[in-house]
Structures are given as structure tokens and as C-alpha cells.
Design an enzyme around this catalytic site. Structure first.
Site, PDB file in Angstrom:
ATOM      1  N   ASP A  42       8.334 -59.087   4.525  1.00 12.35           N
ATOM      2  CA  ASP A  42       8.578 -57.696   4.901  1.00 12.35           C
ATOM      3  C   ASP A  42       7.439 -56.856   4.338  1.00 12.35           C
ATOM      4  OD1 ASP A  42       9.152 -57.250   2.162  1.00 12.35           O
ATOM      5  OD2 ASP A  42      11.312 -57.328   2.478  1.00 12.35           O
ATOM      6  N   SER A  43       7.475 -55.557   4.554  1.00  8.28           N
ATOM      7  CA  SER A  43       6.352 -54.708   4.129  1.00  8.28           C
ATOM      8  C   SER A  43       6.143 -54.738   2.619  1.00  8.28           C
ATOM      9  CB  SER A  43       6.540 -53.274   4.620  1.00  8.28           C
ATOM     10  OG  SER A  43       7.742 -52.732   4.128  1.00  8.28           O
TER      11      SER A  43
END
Length: 94
Positions: A42-43
């Protein structure tokens, strides 16, 4: 440092990323894999990976590059980007 060296470092950092939910194997990290779509990052994971890369290669990756490059490129693209940044950084030191 060669592209191959950077690729090996990148694979090692991806596989050893401290997220138990990922459970990645060396064979999962192939040249056309993307961090988010294929490897499950994920980010926040990508941002943490960028910091680890910066520390290992002694380079700087801008926040905008994390968002616009690292989150979108595949492993081969990341290797090429990091190799270029590494070379630029070493040249500035001379």
C-alpha cells in the site's frame, strides 16, 4: 553499483519488508511486478520502502517521486530509476 546490484538490493528490501500480511518470496518479485498491484504494497509500504532504499543507497527520493514513480513503475522500471539516481548522486559527490 550496477543495475544487477540494485535489483538484488531492491528484491531483498521488498521481500524483507516488515509487513507480515505480504509474505513475499524471492520468486514473487519479478521484473514486471508492480509494488501495489502485484506485490500487495500500500502507499505506506511504498513510502517505507523508499526510506529504506534511500538509506541503503545513500540517495534522496523526493516525495513526489515516491507517489508518481515508485507507486506506478514495475520492478524493472524501479531498478532503472534507482540506478540513474545512484549514478547522479555519485557524480555530484565528485
Amino acid at each position: 553499483m550496477t543495475k544487477k546490484d540494485i535489483l538484488e538490493l531492491l528484491k531483498e528490501l521488498i521481500i524483507n519488508h516488515d509487513r507480515p500480511r505480504l509474505k513475499l518470496e524471492y520468486s514473487d518479485v519479478h521484473l514486471d511486478a508492480t509494488l501495489i498491484d502485484d506485490l500487495g504494497f500500500d502507499s505506506l509500504d511504498v513510502t517505507e520502502l523508499a526510506v529504506n532504499i534511500e538509506n541503503k543507497l545513500d540517495i534522496h527520493i523526493k516525495d513526489s517521486e515516491v507517489e508518481n514513480i515508485m507507486m506506478k513503475l514495475d520492478v524493472e522500471g524501479l531498478m532503472n530509476f534507482l540506478h540513474q539516481r545512484y549514478k547522479e548522486t555519485r557524480e555530484k559527490e565528485m
